[in-house]
Design a protein around this motif. Sequence first.
Motif, PDB file in Angstrom:
ATOM      1  N   VAL A  28       0.847  -1.187   0.000  1.00 61.35           N
ATOM      2  CA  VAL A  28       0.000   0.000   0.000  1.00 61.35           C
ATOM      3  C   VAL A  28       0.885   1.241   0.000  1.00 61.35           C
ATOM      4  N   GLN A  29       0.495   2.180  -0.831  1.00 64.59           N
ATOM      5  CA  GLN A  29       1.258   3.420  -0.907  1.00 64.59           C
ATOM      6  C   GLN A  29       0.302   4.599  -0.979  1.00 64.59           C
ATOM      7  N   LEU A  30       0.560   5.595  -0.157  1.00 65.37           N
ATOM      8  CA  LEU A  30      -0.189   6.846  -0.191  1.00 65.37           C
ATOM      9  C   LEU A  30       0.790   7.941  -0.563  1.00 65.37           C
ATOM     10  N   VAL A  31       0.479   8.685  -1.598  1.00 65.58           N
ATOM     11  CA  VAL A  31       1.384   9.727  -2.069  1.00 65.58           C
ATOM     12  C   VAL A  31       0.639  11.046  -2.122  1.00 65.58           C
ATOM     13  N   GLU A  32       1.103  11.987  -1.322  1.00 65.31           N
ATOM     14  CA  GLU A  32       0.490  13.310  -1.288  1.00 65.31           C
ATOM     15  C   GLU A  32       1.159  14.246  -2.289  1.00 65.31           C
ATOM     16  N   SER A  33       0.383  15.196  -2.767  1.00 64.81           N
ATOM     17  CA  SER A  33       0.910  16.239  -3.643  1.00 64.81           C
ATOM     18  C   SER A  33       0.032  17.468  -3.502  1.00 64.81           C
ATOM     19  N   GLY A  34       0.500  18.562  -4.067  1.00 66.98           N
ATOM     20  CA  GLY A  34      -0.293  19.782  -4.046  1.00 66.98           C
ATOM     21  C   GLY A  34       0.135  20.810  -3.032  1.00 66.98           C
ATOM     22  N   GLY A  35       1.080  20.453  -2.190  1.00 70.83           N
ATOM     23  CA  GLY A  35       1.563  21.418  -1.218  1.00 70.83           C
ATOM     24  C   GLY A  35       2.442  22.460  -1.893  1.00 70.83           C
ATOM     25  N   GLY A  36       2.848  23.428  -1.121  1.00 70.31           N
ATOM     26  CA  GLY A  36       3.700  24.481  -1.655  1.00 70.31           C
ATOM     27  C   GLY A  36       3.546  25.745  -0.859  1.00 70.31           C
ATOM     28  N   LEU A  37       3.976  26.822  -1.459  1.00 70.55           N
ATOM     29  CA  LEU A  37       3.906  28.133  -0.818  1.00 70.55           C
ATOM     30  C   LEU A  37       2.653  28.858  -1.281  1.00 70.55           C
ATOM     31  N   ALA A  38       1.923  29.383  -0.323  1.00 76.18           N
ATOM     32  CA  ALA A  38       0.702  30.122  -0.635  1.00 76.18           C
ATOM     33  C   ALA A  38       0.651  31.388   0.216  1.00 76.18           C
ATOM     34  N   GLN A  39      -0.066  32.351  -0.279  1.00 75.15           N
ATOM     35  CA  GLN A  39      -0.280  33.585   0.466  1.00 75.15           C
ATOM     36  C   GLN A  39      -1.459  33.399   1.406  1.00 75.15           C
ATOM     37  N   ALA A  40      -1.425  34.088   2.509  1.00 77.74           N
ATOM     38  CA  ALA A  40      -2.578  34.090   3.396  1.00 77.74           C
ATOM     39  C   ALA A  40      -3.801  34.570   2.623  1.00 77.74           C
ATOM     40  N   GLY A  41      -4.888  33.877   2.824  1.00 78.31           N
ATOM     41  CA  GLY A  41      -6.110  34.180   2.096  1.00 78.31           C
ATOM     42  C   GLY A  41      -6.259  33.397   0.810  1.00 78.31           C
ATOM     43  N   GLY A  42      -5.208  32.726   0.417  1.00 81.14           N
ATOM     44  CA  GLY A  42      -5.246  31.948  -0.813  1.00 81.14           C
ATOM     45  C   GLY A  42      -5.796  30.550  -0.600  1.00 81.14           C
ATOM     46  N   SER A  43      -5.638  29.716  -1.620  1.00 82.59           N
ATOM     47  CA  SER A  43      -6.185  28.362  -1.588  1.00 82.59           C
ATOM     48  C   SER A  43      -5.154  27.360  -2.078  1.00 82.59           C
ATOM     49  N   LEU A  44      -5.318  26.140  -1.603  1.00 80.71           N
ATOM     50  CA  LEU A  44      -4.528  25.015  -2.090  1.00 80.71           C
ATOM     51  C   LEU A  44      -5.425  23.799  -2.167  1.00 80.71           C
ATOM     52  N   ARG A  45      -5.104  22.909  -3.068  1.00 83.58           N
ATOM     53  CA  ARG A  45      -5.828  21.651  -3.174  1.00 83.58           C
ATOM     54  C   ARG A  45      -4.810  20.524  -3.071  1.00 83.58           C
ATOM     55  N   LEU A  46      -4.893  19.811  -1.975  1.00 80.92           N
ATOM     56  CA  LEU A  46      -3.993  18.697  -1.755  1.00 80.92           C
ATOM     57  C   LEU A  46      -4.596  17.421  -2.319  1.00 80.92           C
ATOM     58  N   ARG A  47      -3.742  16.575  -2.823  1.00 79.89           N
ATOM     59  CA  ARG A  47      -4.190  15.319  -3.422  1.00 79.89           C
ATOM     60  C   ARG A  47      -3.445  14.151  -2.782  1.00 79.89           C
ATOM     61  N   CYS A  48      -4.170  13.083  -2.551  1.00 84.13           N
ATOM     62  CA  CYS A  48      -3.571  11.856  -2.033  1.00 84.13           C
ATOM     63  C   CYS A  48      -3.934  10.738  -2.997  1.00 84.13           C
ATOM     64  N   ALA A  49      -2.937  10.154  -3.604  1.00 85.80           N
ATOM     65  CA  ALA A  49      -3.140   9.031  -4.511  1.00 85.80           C
ATOM     66  C   ALA A  49      -2.808   7.747  -3.774  1.00 85.80           C
ATOM     67  N   ALA A  50      -3.785   6.873  -3.679  1.00 83.40           N
ATOM     68  CA  ALA A  50      -3.611   5.617  -2.959  1.00 83.40           C
ATOM     69  C   ALA A  50      -3.495   4.464  -3.939  1.00 83.40           C
ATOM     70  N   SER A  51      -2.582   3.583  -3.662  1.00 85.24           N
ATOM     71  CA  SER A  51      -2.451   2.380  -4.475  1.00 85.24           C
ATOM     72  C   SER A  51      -2.308   1.180  -3.553  1.00 85.24           C
ATOM     73  N   GLY A  52      -2.831   0.072  -4.008  1.00 85.47           N
ATOM     74  CA  GLY A  52      -2.730  -1.147  -3.212  1.00 85.47           C
ATOM     75  C   GLY A  52      -3.829  -1.332  -2.183  1.00 85.47           C
ATOM     76  N   LEU A  53      -4.786  -0.407  -2.128  1.00 85.09           N
ATOM     77  CA  LEU A  53      -5.886  -0.559  -1.173  1.00 85.09           C
ATOM     78  C   LEU A  53      -6.954  -1.428  -1.825  1.00 85.09           C
ATOM     79  N   THR A  54      -6.838  -2.702  -1.656  1.00 87.62           N
ATOM     80  CA  THR A  54      -7.786  -3.627  -2.262  1.00 87.62           C
ATOM     81  C   THR A  54      -8.367  -4.530  -1.190  1.00 87.62           C
TER      82      THR A  54
END
Length: 126
Positions: free
Chosen positions: A1-27
């Motif tokens: 099983v592997q969980l891989v996050e992405s979407g982080g980074g630098l943002a300004q206060a008041g801004g937005s981010l969308r984080l993603r988690c891709a899961a594999s092997g969850l069967t």
Amino acid sequence: VQLVESGGGLAQAGGSLRLRCAASGLTSRTYTMAWFRQAPGKEREFVASISWSGGATYYADSVDDRSTISRDNPGNTVWLQMNSLKPEDTAVYYCAAAASEVWSGAPWAYHGADYWGKGTLVTVSS
């Protein structure tokens, strides 16, 4: 099983981010998915969770009115949309998976995830 996050980074206060988690092997089992975060010098804390069906979601008070957790089961992907970011949202965000029969997603019933990702860093500047 592997969980891989992405979407982080630098943002300004008041801004937005969308984080993603891709899961594999969850069967063969259904999993509750969640996001946790850990700020420098602080303990890891619950952010949001979503049941297998997506019908139940839970949020920490600190993000409740600013965040949305969602999932795409066929794609084994979980997202965390965060709006109106604040400097105190700065942290490493971790994706977690727990067997549904053990954890429905309610944070007060959490006993530990089965799997964790390595995290994605979110830095919010003022």
